[in-house]
Design a protein around this motif. Sequence first.
Motif, PDB file in Angstrom:
ATOM      1  N   TYR A   1      -1.368  -7.445   9.820  1.00  0.00           N
ATOM      2  CA  TYR A   1      -0.206  -6.598  10.104  1.00  0.00           C
ATOM      3  C   TYR A   1       0.753  -7.279  11.066  1.00  0.00           C
ATOM      4  O   TYR A   1       1.892  -6.847  11.230  1.00  0.00           O
ATOM      5  CB  TYR A   1      -0.674  -5.246  10.662  1.00  0.00           C
ATOM      6  CG  TYR A   1      -1.517  -4.505   9.654  1.00  0.00           C
ATOM      7  CD1 TYR A   1      -0.923  -3.824   8.594  1.00  0.00           C
ATOM      8  CD2 TYR A   1      -2.910  -4.532   9.717  1.00  0.00           C
ATOM      9  CE1 TYR A   1      -1.694  -3.187   7.638  1.00  0.00           C
ATOM     10  CE2 TYR A   1      -3.690  -3.894   8.768  1.00  0.00           C
ATOM     11  CZ  TYR A   1      -3.077  -3.225   7.729  1.00  0.00           C
ATOM     12  OH  TYR A   1      -3.838  -2.608   6.775  1.00  0.00           O
TER      13      TYR A   1
ATOM     14  N   ASP B   1      -2.501  -3.365  -4.305  1.00  0.00           N
ATOM     15  CA  ASP B   1      -3.795  -2.747  -4.029  1.00  0.00           C
ATOM     16  C   ASP B   1      -4.223  -1.943  -5.260  1.00  0.00           C
ATOM     17  O   ASP B   1      -3.530  -1.014  -5.662  1.00  0.00           O
ATOM     18  CB  ASP B   1      -3.657  -1.825  -2.813  1.00  0.00           C
ATOM     19  CG  ASP B   1      -4.988  -1.207  -2.422  1.00  0.00           C
ATOM     20  OD1 ASP B   1      -5.955  -1.957  -2.252  1.00  0.00           O
ATOM     21  OD2 ASP B   1      -5.061   0.036  -2.285  1.00  0.00           O
TER      22      ASP B   1
ATOM     23  N   PHE C   1     -13.678   0.068  11.181  1.00  0.00           N
ATOM     24  CA  PHE C   1     -12.396  -0.553  11.552  1.00  0.00           C
ATOM     25  C   PHE C   1     -11.253  -0.212  10.598  1.00  0.00           C
ATOM     26  O   PHE C   1     -10.161  -0.724  10.750  1.00  0.00           O
ATOM     27  CB  PHE C   1     -12.572  -2.074  11.661  1.00  0.00           C
ATOM     28  CG  PHE C   1     -13.377  -2.494  12.857  1.00  0.00           C
ATOM     29  CD1 PHE C   1     -12.783  -2.652  14.103  1.00  0.00           C
ATOM     30  CD2 PHE C   1     -14.751  -2.690  12.761  1.00  0.00           C
ATOM     31  CE1 PHE C   1     -13.520  -3.024  15.216  1.00  0.00           C
ATOM     32  CE2 PHE C   1     -15.505  -3.054  13.868  1.00  0.00           C
ATOM     33  CZ  PHE C   1     -14.889  -3.223  15.104  1.00  0.00           C
ATOM     34  N   TYR C   2     -11.507   0.612   9.576  1.00  0.00           N
ATOM     35  CA  TYR C   2     -10.425   1.010   8.663  1.00  0.00           C
ATOM     36  C   TYR C   2      -9.708   2.286   9.118  1.00  0.00           C
ATOM     37  O   TYR C   2      -8.801   2.747   8.426  1.00  0.00           O
ATOM     38  CB  TYR C   2     -10.941   1.242   7.229  1.00  0.00           C
ATOM     39  CG  TYR C   2     -11.737   0.100   6.634  1.00  0.00           C
ATOM     40  CD1 TYR C   2     -11.447  -1.215   6.948  1.00  0.00           C
ATOM     41  CD2 TYR C   2     -12.775   0.360   5.737  1.00  0.00           C
ATOM     42  CE1 TYR C   2     -12.189  -2.253   6.396  1.00  0.00           C
ATOM     43  CE2 TYR C   2     -13.512  -0.678   5.177  1.00  0.00           C
ATOM     44  CZ  TYR C   2     -13.215  -1.989   5.512  1.00  0.00           C
ATOM     45  OH  TYR C   2     -13.945  -3.010   4.962  1.00  0.00           O
TER      46      TYR C   2
ATOM     47  N   SER D   1      -9.625  -3.209  -4.353  1.00  0.00           N
ATOM     48  CA  SER D   1     -10.226  -3.039  -3.030  1.00  0.00           C
ATOM     49  C   SER D   1     -11.270  -1.933  -3.039  1.00  0.00           C
ATOM     50  O   SER D   1     -11.621  -1.386  -2.014  1.00  0.00           O
ATOM     51  CB  SER D   1      -9.131  -2.708  -2.002  1.00  0.00           C
ATOM     52  OG  SER D   1      -8.553  -1.449  -2.272  1.00  0.00           O
TER      53      SER D   1
ATOM     54  N   ASP E   1     -12.397   6.051  -3.264  1.00  0.00           N
ATOM     55  CA  ASP E   1     -11.837   4.999  -4.118  1.00  0.00           C
ATOM     56  C   ASP E   1     -12.243   5.162  -5.576  1.00  0.00           C
ATOM     57  O   ASP E   1     -11.911   4.311  -6.411  1.00  0.00           O
ATOM     58  CB  ASP E   1     -12.302   3.613  -3.644  1.00  0.00           C
ATOM     59  CG  ASP E   1     -11.735   3.252  -2.281  1.00  0.00           C
ATOM     60  OD1 ASP E   1     -11.747   4.122  -1.387  1.00  0.00           O
ATOM     61  OD2 ASP E   1     -11.302   2.105  -2.099  1.00  0.00           O
TER      62      ASP E   1
ATOM     63  N   LYS F   1     -17.908   5.813   2.734  1.00  0.00           N
ATOM     64  CA  LYS F   1     -17.821   5.013   1.516  1.00  0.00           C
ATOM     65  C   LYS F   1     -19.042   4.121   1.349  1.00  0.00           C
ATOM     66  O   LYS F   1     -18.975   3.096   0.678  1.00  0.00           O
ATOM     67  CB  LYS F   1     -16.514   4.206   1.546  1.00  0.00           C
ATOM     68  CG  LYS F   1     -15.265   5.101   1.665  1.00  0.00           C
ATOM     69  CD  LYS F   1     -13.966   4.329   1.445  1.00  0.00           C
ATOM     70  CE  LYS F   1     -12.759   5.285   1.438  1.00  0.00           C
ATOM     71  NZ  LYS F   1     -11.499   4.573   1.149  1.00  0.00           N
TER      72      LYS F   1
ATOM     73  N   TYR G   1      -9.211 -10.348   5.668  1.00  0.00           N
ATOM     74  CA  TYR G   1      -8.294  -9.262   6.037  1.00  0.00           C
ATOM     75  C   TYR G   1      -8.550  -8.874   7.487  1.00  0.00           C
ATOM     76  O   TYR G   1      -9.625  -8.389   7.818  1.00  0.00           O
ATOM     77  CB  TYR G   1      -8.560  -8.058   5.129  1.00  0.00           C
ATOM     78  CG  TYR G   1      -7.448  -7.026   5.015  1.00  0.00           C
ATOM     79  CD1 TYR G   1      -6.671  -6.659   6.105  1.00  0.00           C
ATOM     80  CD2 TYR G   1      -7.181  -6.401   3.801  1.00  0.00           C
ATOM     81  CE1 TYR G   1      -5.660  -5.707   5.981  1.00  0.00           C
ATOM     82  CE2 TYR G   1      -6.182  -5.443   3.663  1.00  0.00           C
ATOM     83  CZ  TYR G   1      -5.423  -5.105   4.760  1.00  0.00           C
ATOM     84  OH  TYR G   1      -4.441  -4.166   4.634  1.00  0.00           O
TER      85      TYR G   1
ATOM     86  N   VAL H   1      -8.140  -6.271   9.624  1.00  0.00           N
ATOM     87  CA  VAL H   1      -7.848  -4.892   9.224  1.00  0.00           C
ATOM     88  C   VAL H   1      -7.204  -4.096  10.349  1.00  0.00           C
ATOM     89  O   VAL H   1      -7.094  -4.550  11.493  1.00  0.00           O
ATOM     90  CB  VAL H   1      -9.100  -4.168   8.675  1.00  0.00           C
ATOM     91  CG1 VAL H   1      -9.641  -4.883   7.450  1.00  0.00           C
ATOM     92  CG2 VAL H   1     -10.147  -3.990   9.756  1.00  0.00           C
ATOM     93  N   SER H   2      -6.825  -2.873   9.981  1.00  0.00           N
ATOM     94  CA  SER H   2      -6.053  -2.019  10.882  1.00  0.00           C
ATOM     95  C   SER H   2      -6.726  -1.815  12.234  1.00  0.00           C
ATOM     96  O   SER H   2      -6.068  -1.836  13.274  1.00  0.00           O
ATOM     97  CB  SER H   2      -5.812  -0.673  10.196  1.00  0.00           C
ATOM     98  OG  SER H   2      -7.043  -0.074   9.819  1.00  0.00           O
TER      99      SER H   2
ATOM    100  N   PHE I   1       0.860  -1.191   0.000  1.00  0.00           N
ATOM    101  CA  PHE I   1       0.000   0.000   0.000  1.00  0.00           C
ATOM    102  C   PHE I   1       0.891   1.235   0.000  1.00  0.00           C
ATOM    103  O   PHE I   1       1.816   1.323   0.801  1.00  0.00           O
ATOM    104  CB  PHE I   1      -0.900   0.003   1.246  1.00  0.00           C
ATOM    105  CG  PHE I   1      -1.870  -1.136   1.272  1.00  0.00           C
ATOM    106  CD1 PHE I   1      -3.081  -1.046   0.602  1.00  0.00           C
ATOM    107  CD2 PHE I   1      -1.567  -2.310   1.945  1.00  0.00           C
ATOM    108  CE1 PHE I   1      -3.976  -2.106   0.605  1.00  0.00           C
ATOM    109  CE2 PHE I   1      -2.451  -3.381   1.955  1.00  0.00           C
ATOM    110  CZ  PHE I   1      -3.666  -3.272   1.288  1.00  0.00           C
TER     111      PHE I   1
ATOM    112  N   LYS J   1     -16.527  -6.453   0.848  1.00  0.00           N
ATOM    113  CA  LYS J   1     -15.852  -5.439   1.650  1.00  0.00           C
ATOM    114  C   LYS J   1     -16.906  -4.493   2.208  1.00  0.00           C
ATOM    115  O   LYS J   1     -17.672  -3.881   1.456  1.00  0.00           O
ATOM    116  CB  LYS J   1     -14.840  -4.681   0.794  1.00  0.00           C
ATOM    117  CG  LYS J   1     -14.188  -3.530   1.550  1.00  0.00           C
ATOM    118  CD  LYS J   1     -13.037  -2.931   0.787  1.00  0.00           C
ATOM    119  CE  LYS J   1     -12.471  -1.730   1.522  1.00  0.00           C
ATOM    120  NZ  LYS J   1     -11.319  -1.153   0.847  1.00  0.00           N
TER     121      LYS J   1
END
Length: 333
Positions: free
Chosen positions: A321, A124, A206-207, A171, A136, A225, A279, A281-282, A83, A201
């Motif tokens: 991660y 990505d 949580f992003y 994505s 996006d 989004k 995924y 996620v972050s 990314f 998705k």
Amino acid sequence: MSFYGKFPRTRMRRNRRDGWSRALVAEHGLRVDDLIWPVFVTEGKSQRTEIPSMPGVFRLSVDLAVEEAQAARELGIPALALFPVTDAKLKTDDAREALNPENLMCRAMRAIKKLTPDIGIVGDVALDPYTSHGHDGLIKDGHIVNDETVDVLTQQAVLQARAGCDIVAPSDMMDGRIGAIRDALDAAQLTHTRILSYAAKYASAFYGPFRDAIGSKANLGQGDKRTYQMDPANTNEALREVALDLDEGADMVMVKPGMPYLDIVRRVHEAFGVPTLVYQVSGEYAMLKGAAERGWLDGERAILESLLAFKRAGACAVLTYAAVEVAKALRRG
Ligand code: PBG
């Protein structure tokens, strides 16, 4: 009458009594081959800056990303997901930096492949790292336009594949992008390039830390989004998304986020029996790390358990991660 037996002849604790016996009856397991490591790349040389909302995760300049990719491969990690942290000056309404063959992503892909050709690279495919508005897709009259966005994504995917990307991973959640990308890859003789579709998705809170990491949060502002990512209320819709992407030629599909969406992983796995990735996620990573830093959780055990849960739900691989520390922990046994 029970077919399986009854207490006291049957005692469930017997098999759990010793480590070797627990190991023999284990139904699922986590292996280093299940891990994909997401990596943030940034401009400059010898740059390594920690992302405050993601303790232990760094933005790496290409030279360091190359070293870390080699180390990850030596640990047995099969693939990286790249990314880009795009310079704010290069972000525009039309995301034109996404189509620059010398952009950060392409340079990173070429450099990593040169030193470590046997690590898989997941690219990505999305415009948010390059748009001044953090979305996006392209915007016209206040709407994210689908087909015009797909045109750009298609070119972006071919560009990345030419730079050494093995798996292009859209994505963005635009409709019809998988088919368009497959056709374009095939027309460019890139028939071997795999497509990992972020098929289910969700529009998720949580992003947040990821958007800090790539610097798109400020650009996005109060925007969200929800006109392209899925409503967290839905599950049947995830199956339709996956079915469409498979029809269009996706080689693997993804569910994202992970832990709050284990039901979706299970349903997709059971309904289609295709490679299903997930995924972590972050925000999931931040929660686990944040609690561990405060001493509220045993961080390593909690992360291993969360990843095992993905395997149990039916995932074949996980983007996390924590991939490097998990690979080390698995090696220690
Ligand atoms: C956007 C993208 C996002 C993530 C990966 N690609 C965030 C978003 O949709 O805003 C999130 C990953 C994470 O949170 O770890 N194309």
